[in-house]
Design a protein around this motif. Structure first.
Motif, PDB file in Angstrom:
ATOM      1  N   GLY A  63       4.066  -8.070  -1.576  1.00 52.43           N
ATOM      2  CA  GLY A  63       3.992  -6.858  -2.370  1.00 52.43           C
ATOM      3  C   GLY A  63       3.792  -5.592  -1.568  1.00 52.43           C
ATOM      4  N   ILE A  64       3.586  -5.706  -0.243  1.00 56.94           N
ATOM      5  CA  ILE A  64       3.377  -4.525   0.599  1.00 56.94           C
ATOM      6  C   ILE A  64       4.735  -4.057   1.116  1.00 56.94           C
ATOM      7  CG2 ILE A  64       2.252  -3.640   2.675  1.00 56.94           C
ATOM      8  CD1 ILE A  64       0.216  -5.938   2.377  1.00 56.94           C
ATOM      9  N   ASP A  65       5.016  -2.741   1.017  1.00 53.37           N
ATOM     10  CA  ASP A  65       6.350  -2.273   1.418  1.00 53.37           C
ATOM     11  C   ASP A  65       6.478  -2.267   2.944  1.00 53.37           C
ATOM     12  OD1 ASP A  65       5.546   0.292   2.581  1.00 53.37           O
ATOM     13  OD2 ASP A  65       5.152   0.937   0.528  1.00 53.37           O
ATOM     14  N   ALA A  66       7.738  -2.164   3.399  1.00 51.41           N
ATOM     15  CA  ALA A  66       8.032  -2.309   4.829  1.00 51.41           C
ATOM     16  C   ALA A  66       7.399  -1.210   5.660  1.00 51.41           C
ATOM     17  CB  ALA A  66       9.551  -2.318   5.037  1.00 51.41           C
ATOM     18  N   GLU A  98       4.516   0.497   5.143  1.00 49.41           N
ATOM     19  CA  GLU A  98       3.092   0.236   5.346  1.00 49.41           C
ATOM     20  C   GLU A  98       2.899  -0.974   6.265  1.00 49.41           C
ATOM     21  OE1 GLU A  98      -0.968  -0.918   2.861  1.00 49.41           O
ATOM     22  OE2 GLU A  98       0.885  -0.508   1.769  1.00 49.41           O
ATOM     23  N   MET A  99       3.750  -1.963   6.109  1.00 52.91           N
ATOM     24  CA  MET A  99       3.636  -3.163   6.938  1.00 52.91           C
ATOM     25  C   MET A  99       3.849  -2.813   8.413  1.00 52.91           C
ATOM     26  SD  MET A  99       2.978  -6.248   5.847  1.00 52.91           S
ATOM     27  CE  MET A  99       2.826  -7.907   6.509  1.00 52.91           C
ATOM     28  N   ALA A 100       4.841  -1.961   8.681  1.00 57.22           N
ATOM     29  CA  ALA A 100       5.128  -1.577  10.057  1.00 57.22           C
ATOM     30  C   ALA A 100       4.001  -0.745  10.652  1.00 57.22           C
ATOM     31  CB  ALA A 100       6.435  -0.793  10.123  1.00 57.22           C
ATOM     32  N   LYS A 101       3.335   0.045   9.817  1.00 53.08           N
ATOM     33  CA  LYS A 101       2.306   0.950  10.313  1.00 53.08           C
ATOM     34  C   LYS A 101       0.969   0.253  10.531  1.00 53.08           C
ATOM     35  CE  LYS A 101       0.323   5.511   9.434  1.00 53.08           C
ATOM     36  NZ  LYS A 101       0.286   6.668   8.516  1.00 53.08           N
ATOM     37  N   HIS A 102       0.566  -0.578   9.578  1.00 60.84           N
ATOM     38  CA  HIS A 102      -0.785  -1.153   9.623  1.00 60.84           C
ATOM     39  C   HIS A 102      -0.814  -2.651   9.927  1.00 60.84           C
ATOM     40  CE1 HIS A 102      -2.191   2.660   8.259  1.00 60.84           C
ATOM     41  NE2 HIS A 102      -1.636   2.557   7.067  1.00 60.84           N
ATOM     42  N   TYR A 103       0.295  -3.356   9.690  1.00 61.85           N
ATOM     43  CA  TYR A 103       0.276  -4.817   9.845  1.00 61.85           C
ATOM     44  C   TYR A 103       1.469  -5.297  10.657  1.00 61.85           C
ATOM     45  CZ  TYR A 103      -2.820  -4.021   5.854  1.00 61.85           C
ATOM     46  OH  TYR A 103      -3.810  -3.549   5.030  1.00 61.85           O
ATOM     47  N   LYS A 104       1.861  -4.489  11.656  1.00 62.77           N
ATOM     48  CA  LYS A 104       3.072  -4.786  12.433  1.00 62.77           C
ATOM     49  C   LYS A 104       3.026  -6.176  13.048  1.00 62.77           C
ATOM     50  CE  LYS A 104       3.554  -2.610  16.346  1.00 62.77           C
ATOM     51  NZ  LYS A 104       3.831  -1.586  17.387  1.00 62.77           N
ATOM     52  N   ASP A 118      -0.909  -9.551 -10.039  1.00 69.69           N
ATOM     53  CA  ASP A 118      -1.910 -10.421  -9.420  1.00 69.69           C
ATOM     54  C   ASP A 118      -1.916 -10.154  -7.919  1.00 69.69           C
ATOM     55  OD1 ASP A 118      -3.584 -12.320  -8.511  1.00 69.69           O
ATOM     56  OD2 ASP A 118      -2.402 -14.048  -9.157  1.00 69.69           O
ATOM     57  N   LYS A 119      -2.840  -9.313  -7.496  1.00 71.83           N
ATOM     58  CA  LYS A 119      -2.851  -8.899  -6.090  1.00 71.83           C
ATOM     59  C   LYS A 119      -3.780  -9.762  -5.248  1.00 71.83           C
ATOM     60  CE  LYS A 119      -1.501  -4.114  -6.906  1.00 71.83           C
ATOM     61  NZ  LYS A 119      -0.197  -4.248  -6.306  1.00 71.83           N
ATOM     62  N   ALA A 120      -4.040 -10.977  -5.712  1.00 67.61           N
ATOM     63  CA  ALA A 120      -4.960 -11.854  -4.981  1.00 67.61           C
ATOM     64  C   ALA A 120      -4.452 -12.124  -3.574  1.00 67.61           C
ATOM     65  CB  ALA A 120      -5.150 -13.162  -5.748  1.00 67.61           C
ATOM     66  N   ASP A 121      -3.170 -12.487  -3.463  1.00 67.68           N
ATOM     67  CA  ASP A 121      -2.610 -12.762  -2.141  1.00 67.68           C
ATOM     68  C   ASP A 121      -2.674 -11.518  -1.259  1.00 67.68           C
ATOM     69  OD1 ASP A 121      -2.124 -15.360  -2.610  1.00 67.68           O
ATOM     70  OD2 ASP A 121       0.055 -15.221  -2.729  1.00 67.68           O
ATOM     71  N   GLN A 122      -2.288 -10.371  -1.839  1.00 63.14           N
ATOM     72  CA  GLN A 122      -2.273  -9.128  -1.071  1.00 63.14           C
ATOM     73  C   GLN A 122      -3.677  -8.726  -0.633  1.00 63.14           C
ATOM     74  OE1 GLN A 122      -1.229  -4.546  -2.027  1.00 63.14           O
ATOM     75  NE2 GLN A 122       0.294  -6.049  -2.709  1.00 63.14           N
ATOM     76  N   HIS A 140      -7.168 -16.213   2.819  1.00 61.17           N
ATOM     77  CA  HIS A 140      -5.889 -16.722   3.310  1.00 61.17           C
ATOM     78  C   HIS A 140      -4.922 -15.571   3.552  1.00 61.17           C
ATOM     79  CE1 HIS A 140      -3.858 -15.927  -0.483  1.00 61.17           C
ATOM     80  NE2 HIS A 140      -4.870 -16.501  -1.125  1.00 61.17           N
ATOM     81  N   LYS A 141      -3.861 -15.888   4.283  1.00 56.79           N
ATOM     82  CA  LYS A 141      -2.783 -14.925   4.525  1.00 56.79           C
ATOM     83  C   LYS A 141      -1.495 -15.524   3.981  1.00 56.79           C
ATOM     84  CE  LYS A 141      -4.237 -12.918   8.983  1.00 56.79           C
ATOM     85  NZ  LYS A 141      -3.781 -12.783  10.373  1.00 56.79           N
ATOM     86  N   HIS A 142      -1.310 -15.463   2.700  1.00 52.70           N
ATOM     87  CA  HIS A 142      -0.057 -15.933   2.112  1.00 52.70           C
ATOM     88  C   HIS A 142       0.859 -14.735   1.950  1.00 52.70           C
ATOM     89  CE1 HIS A 142      -1.733 -19.910   0.289  1.00 52.70           C
ATOM     90  NE2 HIS A 142      -1.622 -19.918   1.604  1.00 52.70           N
ATOM     91  N   VAL A 143       1.947 -14.706   2.717  1.00 51.66           N
ATOM     92  CA  VAL A 143       2.846 -13.550   2.717  1.00 51.66           C
ATOM     93  C   VAL A 143       4.237 -13.998   2.291  1.00 51.66           C
ATOM     94  CG1 VAL A 143       3.713 -11.587   4.032  1.00 51.66           C
ATOM     95  CG2 VAL A 143       1.501 -12.584   4.617  1.00 51.66           C
ATOM     96  N   GLY A 144       4.544 -13.868   1.029  1.00 57.04           N
ATOM     97  CA  GLY A 144       5.911 -14.115   0.574  1.00 57.04           C
ATOM     98  C   GLY A 144       6.762 -12.898   0.868  1.00 57.04           C
ATOM     99  N   VAL A 145       8.029 -13.128   1.179  1.00 55.86           N
ATOM    100  CA  VAL A 145       8.934 -12.033   1.542  1.00 55.86           C
ATOM    101  C   VAL A 145      10.003 -11.882   0.461  1.00 55.86           C
ATOM    102  CG1 VAL A 145      10.532 -11.141   3.277  1.00 55.86           C
ATOM    103  CG2 VAL A 145       8.566 -12.501   3.988  1.00 55.86           C
ATOM    104  N   THR A 146      10.162 -10.659  -0.027  1.00 57.39           N
ATOM    105  CA  THR A 146      11.247 -10.363  -0.984  1.00 57.39           C
ATOM    106  C   THR A 146      12.125  -9.272  -0.389  1.00 57.39           C
ATOM    107  OG1 THR A 146       9.964  -8.646  -2.120  1.00 57.39           O
ATOM    108  CG2 THR A 146       9.740 -10.900  -2.942  1.00 57.39           C
ATOM    109  N   TRP A 147      13.424  -9.404  -0.567  1.00 52.07           N
ATOM    110  CA  TRP A 147      14.339  -8.335  -0.181  1.00 52.07           C
ATOM    111  C   TRP A 147      15.301  -8.105  -1.338  1.00 52.07           C
ATOM    112  CZ3 TRP A 147      14.218 -13.242   1.581  1.00 52.07           C
ATOM    113  CH2 TRP A 147      15.377 -14.018   1.519  1.00 52.07           C
TER     114      TRP A 147
END
Length: 1466
Positions: free
Chosen positions: A203-206, A208-214, A452-456, A92-99
């Motif tokens: 849990g992935i920082d912005a 890395e997200m912009a570089k690999h998962y934009k 718990d890095k299951a989602d990540q 799955h791709k469960h992506v919770g967002v925290t700021w």
């Protein structure tokens, strides 16, 4: 306008199609069952671990993205049961967002103002450019204390959390920071000076997200940006094709085609737009789907990306309440089914929309003043001390609490004990239990994500499985580079194929240009006379084809928004579009250039040889592709068209001059000849010339034999005898013909052996070089990212400072006394007393309106009655298609097609010719002159619309009052083009109010505004009505608070039928009572405005009751009372005597006063348009300079004579420079004039003359600059005319500049749009320059052209006057290599043998007494050159004023066209 393949339902535009949530879920379920059966049948991975039902959601989403390419990954796309999940092994791709502590800053100190650029500043900065380039390097060496870059915080520190499967509604007044918040959560940070804080996605920082998962975090802006000429199906096909998972991400057993169709159909059905699949998406120029359907296409495209964090910015703009609700319901379905994380900002969100969200965030000036459950938000603000307003929707209530003009306090509370400022509200929230709960949830979620890095891990694995085989795991793209290029090439091909208008015009234009060139150089003979013209046709044909690619620059720039959006979605690398553009264009351009080459080659009679033609075609087409890449590189490199235009100026003159035709390479200045070797056109021209002349021999006859018999003499042989010679380059004494290769070797220094070994290979190398530059520029130097918008101001002088100080003082005084005034009305006592309106009652009876349609007439309005009295605010409402705007247009007398019948009376009397001038109409489209300030725009209206006898000081004072009433004090000197939506809407109203109208019409004044802005605007209209103004306006789905602000309502249903006209009452009590008496009872918690539309059957729901509401109205007592009131108003008005001075006049002011005011505005506009004006000056200067450099200080040789002609010929390029820039400006200004002319502000004659007068000073400046850099560097003025002659040349250059301005304005006046106008330019430019007698000399011109077109060509007069002036009396002294050498018969001197020839034909013998090697120079004086070309020195003044007469003719035609052609039907 392009035709659309769509069906009738789409084109009708009035059929609302809501999203059927139940059906959408059923489609998902059915599709999942089908695909589950297939997955089970595959029998693979049946024992893998289960991942829960949520995988069903992801699978569906993946399938969407998958549509176009290969078999899709069932494991992520779909699972309706744990068995299917286990079988598929879906991650799955469960992506919770925290700021956390998110803080955003922009450049510029607080209170910093950005001032408008002017022509003077740009001219100064140009000279400072070298210093500005060098200074940063100097600054690094010189030690100094550098001041830090000043910034302003626009989003203050805030924290929050949104879990997978949740939706957050972001609310705030304009400027609160909602868009900034969404962009930063979506990792769109380029336009901000500094972004601090920690944003994490599962849990992935912005970073890395912009570089690999934009592509997993996307932002959807307000505007729907699509390629207009693609169908909806093609748009989705493209998006899905680039997100197709690789082999590890899909199940076997399902073909790519089947699966893609299933996914696309599911998307279309879910959003209820399957009927639009084969309809163009469309835009303002291309007919396509409706606005609401286009919004759903945007939604489907975003869903196709399979992203899991989605940010929608005001995605319901322009939609009515029901369509907006359908839209948000679809978001809710996707979020629930797909497990996405969604952030949304919305305009005017209703309660039913609000309740669909899980969280709501309220911002106030960038500060977080609430974040929590929607159900608690109202109670939270009421707990702070704000008055409960149960009938106001919660979103409006929440934003209202942050607005000083709208907020209301509970009984016994005030600003003293209720938090009101952004800082106080933020502090109150931070101290609340809701903030503490959010903080706890955030901390717990962060800890969970760390341990718990299951989602990540599942997210990373799912993204990796998506990638096609061979794509790097670190790449943010699903497909490899070649697949991206392939998909883009298919899309670009479809786009070009379906853009019928562009396709037809492009092919037609090329064919016409080819026919002109072919006709001009028709059937050239292989003789001496055809040698020069043969070179001319090659040169003209090559340049015309190649320079047409100049249009690629604006095309690339207009495509940037699409590239920005789609690369933000990670659909493809930016560089892929550069290669795909070329590949997709080749099928179209190859055919186009092939037809062009066939026409030119065979009409002009070039070497009739198959190899010759194909070589010619190869070189022309390769040069075309090379220059296309060259200009596209500029399009990618430059930030705007004017910058690209300036840059092209550096290259184009040099590319043309250093081709080797005008100046042979061996004649070029030694310090400039290197340009020839880096010029791709030089290799193309050399190759084509070598191909042609290498295949022919040139027969020598007629005037090309020296010596020959003058009239009355029969001394010399008719052919080339042993004592004669041919004057062609490469000729030998006694030879009757010259080999073509010898001709070009001697005359141009080019060798036919270089055709393939050098010219072709180098040209091919340039083609690949410019492909590479495009790839590198778009990939590493992107220019499609804009910057944050800022309000731009005009500098203040002492007078403006004093006026602004008074406005600020009165504003501060009013705010200080806010508590003692009527907050809801927002009216200061001072303003109220100062406002004065000459309002008059307006009545309309039995209004019917019919329009012509295919097969007859259609009725749009039927027996509409009503009235509008001074001091009242009347709303005009109805369902979509009911004719609201049509009715308003008819009442305001703005219709110019169709038939209107009925009685329209102002002050009880029929409408007079001054009705349009004395009433005001604020249209829905806010059309203003963009460079004016708010104050200037309102003053312009006041000066020309108020009576002429009103003093200017009084008009200015009234404008200051209007600025205060409109609450535009802080924006009085702001440039109109930089205003926000709300401020621009207020200005539109202010411009109309400045005329002191008897009646004010407004069309959809709240359209496009958020709920808070809409309330502020209606509150302002209420203020005007209370001051005595009569107002009638259409209104779009008002809230319950807005509707009760109006006094009266005119309600229409479909067909233009009246349903109700009368009072609304407090809390809409009178309106609700009327409907209740006839069986439609409005519940207490329902917005009356929405309810009454539903009751009459305006929406999809059936109407309430068994009678048509128009019949109910006609039988009601309210109808009888309304007719009686109209009769009373008429009788009262007629009883009042008319003023003797009240004589109707179409315009309020006299002609010359109008002209002065309009010219002042135009002059200011041009001064503040440096990109337009300075670019024009820059181009004139640099073209003149670059043309002069190779011709510096010309002497008296034959070559120098020819160079003088070439230098003068370049003057003919001036109109082309002017026209290309001027036509769009004219058409934009005409659009403004059409809006102003409908109010009779000034006449069309004033408009046309004003445009010309405004351009004249800059035209004179450009002409002088061009002239100075032409005549003095080239060394003009050595003939008999002397220095006085050079000043005469200035007059001609000025006339040419004015001709260009007049001709450009004429084409603009004749053209309906900016797309049409430029199509005339290549045609006119080619015709005028070809038939003026230079490239095609007068003696060799066909008699047909010589008899009329040559005479009608204004360039003929330009060149005849300038050549005659420059060459008259100029002594010619041939250089040693320029003499024609021949031997006299034995025993004779050169003079004895050739004397009679020289006496008869001119020229001179350099060695008359020699007995061998006679040296003959063709010209002794310049007159001998131009007189055979039908040019006479004595006619120069005549020709000069014929040229000026062409300018006058253009001006007269432009004025006439402005009067009769406005292209504005309504």
């Amino acid at each position: 306008m392009s035709d659309t393949p769509g069906d009738e339902r789409t084109l009708a535009g009035d059929i609302q199609r809501p999203v059927d949530v139940i059906e959408a879920e059923a489609v998902f379920t059915e599709l999942s069952r089908q695909l589950t059966r297939r997955s089970r049948a595959s029998g693979k991975q049946s024992s893998e671990n289960e991942k829960g039902g949520t995988a069903h959601v992801q699978d569906l989403e993946k399938a969407h993205s998958d549509e176009y390419e290969e078999t899709f990954d069932l494991r992520e796309y779909l699972s309706s049961s744990n068995d299917a999940t286990q079988a598929a092994g879906i991650k799955h791709k469960h992506v919770g967002v925290t700021w956390e502590n998110l803080n955003v800053q922009v450049a510029g100190a607080t209170g910093h103002k950005v001032y408008v650029r002017t022509f003077g500043q740009d001219a100064l900065n140009f000279w400072l450019t070298p210093f500005q380039i060098v200074w940063p390097y100097i600054a690094k060496v010189i030690p100094s204390k550098r001041a830090p870059v000043q910034t302003t915080t626009i989003l203050h520190e805030q924290s929050g959390l949104l879990k997978p499967g949740q939706m957050c509604l972001v609310l705030g007044c304009p400027g609160a920071g909602c868009t900034t918040f969404l962009k930063n959560l979506a990792n769109e940070r380029r336009e901000y000076a500094n972004v601090s804080g920690d944003i994490r996605y599962a849990g992935i920082d912005a970073k890395e997200m912009a570089k690999h998962y934009k592509g997993e975090v996307v932002y959807n802006q307000e505007d729907d940006i699509h390629i207009a000429t693609l169908t909806v199906s093609q748009t989705l096909d493209f998006a899905l094709s680039l997100k197709t998972p690789g082999p590890n991400g899909r199940l076997p057993g399902l073909s790519r085609k089947e699966f893609n169709e299933a996914v696309k159909n599911m998307l279309l059905k879910m959003l209820n737009i399957p009927h639009t699949a084969n309809t163009y998406v469309g835009d303002e120029f291309v007919r396509g789907v409706s606005g609401g359907e286009r919004k759903r296409v945007s939604l489907a495209e975003m869903m196709a990306t399979r992203a899991h964090v989605l940010c929608y910015d005001n995605s319901t703009r322009g939609l009515d309440a029901s369509t907006a609700l359908d839209f948000v319901k679809s978001l809710r379905v996707m979020t629930d089914v797909l497990g996405q994380t969604v952030f949304v900002t919305l305009y005017q969100a209703g309660e039913s929309i609000y309740e669909l969200f899980d969280k709501v965030l309220v911002l106030d000036k960038g500060r977080q003043v609430y974040y929590g459950p929607p159900s608690c938000a109202r109670a939270y603000f009421e707990g702070l001390g704000y008055r409960p307003l149960p009938r106001q929707s919660t979103p409006d209530y929440l934003t209202g609490c942050t607005d000083p003009n709208e907020r209301q306090f509970a009984d016994g509370r005030s600003e003293a004990d209720v938090p009101t400022t952004p800082e106080e509200l933020e502090a109150a929230f931070q101290g609340s239990e809701l903030a503490r709960e959010t903080s706890r949830d955030l901390s717990e979620y962060k800890v969970l994500m760390e341990h718990d890095k299951a989602d990540q891990d599942a997210f990373r694995a799912a993204v990796a499985a998506d990638k096609k085989r061979g794509v790097s795991k670190k790449s943010p793209y699903t497909q490899g580079f070649m697949n991206q290029v392939r998909a883009l090439a298919i899309r670009q091909f479809q786009m070009r194929l379906q853009d019928r208008f562009q396709l037809i015009t492009s092919y037609s234009l090329y064919t016409i240009l080819a026919l002109i060139i072919g006709a001009a150089f028709f059937n050239l003979k292989p003789d001496a006379a055809g040698s020069f013209t043969r070179g001319s046709v090659i040169f003209a044909g090559l340049l015309t084809a190649c320079l047409d690619t100049f249009g690629e620059m604006p095309t690339q720039m207009l495509g940037r928004p699409i590239i920005k959006k789609q690369t933000g979605y990670s659909l493809y690398r930016p560089s892929a579009i550069a290669i795909a553009n070329t590949l997709a264009d080749i099928p179209f351009s190859a055919v186009k250039v092939f037809i062009y080459n066939i026409i030119i080659y065979f009409m002009s009679g070039l070497a009739r040889n198959g190899g010759g033609f194909w070589t010619f075609h190869l070189f022309v087409y390769l040069a075309f592709l090379t220059m296309q890449g060259f200009f596209r590189s500029f399009g990618f490199m430059c930030s705007n068209f004017d910058a690209a235009f300036r840059l092209a100026t550096f290259f184009l003159p040099n590319m043309i001059l250093y081709v080797g035709y005008m100046i042979p390479v061996f004649q070029m200045k030694r310090w400039l000849f290197w340009i020839y070797y880096i010029n791709p056109l030089a290799y193309a021209w050399s190759g084509i010339t070598e191909n042609e002349f290498g295949r022919i021999s040139l027969a020598c006859d007629g005037s090309y034999i020296v010596p020959r018999n003058p009239p009355g003499v029969n001394k010399y042989p008719d052919g080339v005898g042993p004592n004669q010679i041919c004057t062609l380059y490469g000729a030998s004494a006694g030879q009757n013909s010259v080999a073509g290769r010898a001709y070009i070797d001697s005359g141009y220094g080019i060798d036919t052996d270089d055709l393939w070994r050098r010219n072709f290979l180098v040209l091919l190398g340039f083609f690949f070089l410019f492909q590479l530059t495009q790839v590198l520029l778009v990939e590493y130097y992107p220019q499609y990212f804009g910057s944050s918008g800022a309000t731009v101001y005009a500098p203040e002088d002492d007078n403006l400072k004093a006026l602004n100080a008074v406005l600020k003082e009165r504003k501060a005084h009013r705010e200080a006394n806010r508590g003692t005034e009527d907050v809801e009305a927002g009216v200061s006592k001072e303003s109220k007393s100062e406002l004065e309106f000459d309002a008059k009652p307006f009545t309309w009876e039995t209004i019917n309106y019919h329009v012509p349609v295919a097969g007859g007439m259609r009725r749009l309005l039927h027996d509409v009655h009503g009235y509008c009295k001074p001091g009242t605010l009347t709303a005009l409402m109805g369902s979509s298609g009911a004719g609201k705007t049509t009715c308003l247009d008819v009442l305001a007398q703005r219709k110019n097609i169709g038939v209107v019948s009925g009685d329209l009376l102002l002050d009880g009397r029929p409408l007079r010719s001054d009705f349009a001038r004395k009433t005001a109409y604020a249209e829905q489209m806010d059309v203003h002159e963009g460079t004016a300030t708010v104050r200037e725009a309102m003053r312009f209206s006041a000066y020309l619309r108020q009576p002429y006898d009103v003093p200017k000081e009084e008009k200015n004072a009234y404008v200051e009052e209007m600025i205060e009433v409109l609450e535009l004090q802080d924006l009085a000197d702001a440039i109109v083009s930089s205003l926000g939506v709300e401020a621009r809407k207020r200005l539109t109203i202010g411009v109309e109010l400045a005329s002191r109208p008897s009646l004010l019409f407004l069309d959809e004044p709240t359209s496009g505004l958020d709920g808070q802005s809409a309330w502020n605007l209606v509150r302002f209209l209420r203020k005007l009505a209370d001051s005595g103004q009569a107002i009638l306006c259409t209104i779009h789905q008002p809230s319950s608070m807005l509707i009760q602000t109006f006094d009266k309502l005119l309600l229409l249903e479909r067909g233009g039928e009246t349903v109700y006209f009368g009072d609304i009452g407090p809390d809409s009590s009178i309106l609700r009572d009327y409907f209740a008496r006839h069986g439609a009872v409005c519940p207490s918690n329902v917005n009356p405005a929405e309810f009454m539309l539903d009751a009459i059957g305006a929406g999809l729901a059936p109407r309430i009751g068994d009678r048509d509401w128009k019949d109910v109205w006609l039988d009601s007592k309210e109808y009888s009372e309304m007719r009686a009131e109209i009769a009373r108003i008429k009788s009262e008005c007629v009883a009042k005597p008319l003023s003797e001075n009240d004589k109707p006049a179409a315009y309020a002011t006299p002609f010359f006063y109008q002209l002065r005011v309009v010219v002042e505005r135009n002059s200011t506009m041009l001064w503040r348009s440096p990109d337009y004006v300075f670019s024009r000056l820059f181009v004139h200067g640099f073209i003149s300079l670059f043309v002069s450099l190779p011709f510096l200080q010309l002497g008296n040789s034959m070559r120098d004579l020819q160079y003088r002609v070439f230098g003068i010929f370049w003057v003919t390029i001036l109109p082309a420079i002017v026209m290309g820039q001027l036509e769009p400006m004219w058409i934009i200004n005409r659009r403004i004039f059409v809006r102003e002319a409908s109010s009779r502000i000034y006449s069309p004659y004033v408009f046309a003359i004003g445009q010309l007068v405004g351009e004249t000073p800059y035209s004179i400046l450009c002409a002088i600059l061009y002239w100075v850099l032409m005549v003095y560097p080239m060394g003009f003025g050595k003939g008999s005319a002397g220095v006085a002659g050079t000043f005469f040349q200035l007059l001609i250059v000025l006339f040419m500049e004015l001709f260009g301005v007049g001709f450009g304005q004429l084409i603009g006046a004749l053209s309906p749009s900016m797309q049409i106008a430029p199509l005339f330019n290549p045609f006119m430019g080619l015709v005028l320059s070809t038939f003026c007698g230079v490239t095609l000399p007068y003696p060799t011109m066909e008699k047909f052209w010589r008899s009329w077109l040559y005479q009608l060509d204004p360039y003929t007069r330009t060149l005849s006057t300038m050549l005659a002036t420059e060459l008259h009396g100029l002594k010619i002294e041939c250089a040693a290599s320029e003499f024609n050498l021949f031997n006299p018969p034995s025993g004779q001197t050169c003079q004895q043998w050739a004397g009679e020839f020289v006496a008869g034909f001119g020229g001179y013998l350099n060695n008359p007494n020699a007995t061998e090697a006679c040296q003959y120079c063709q010209y002794a004086v310049g007159d001998q050159f131009f007189e055979p070309l039908n040019i006479r020195y004595d006619n120069r003044w005549r020709d000069a004023f014929i040229l000026f007469s062409f300018f006058i003719f253009n001006v007269i035609c432009t004025i006439a066209a402005s009067r009769f052609l406005r292209y504005a039907k309504r």
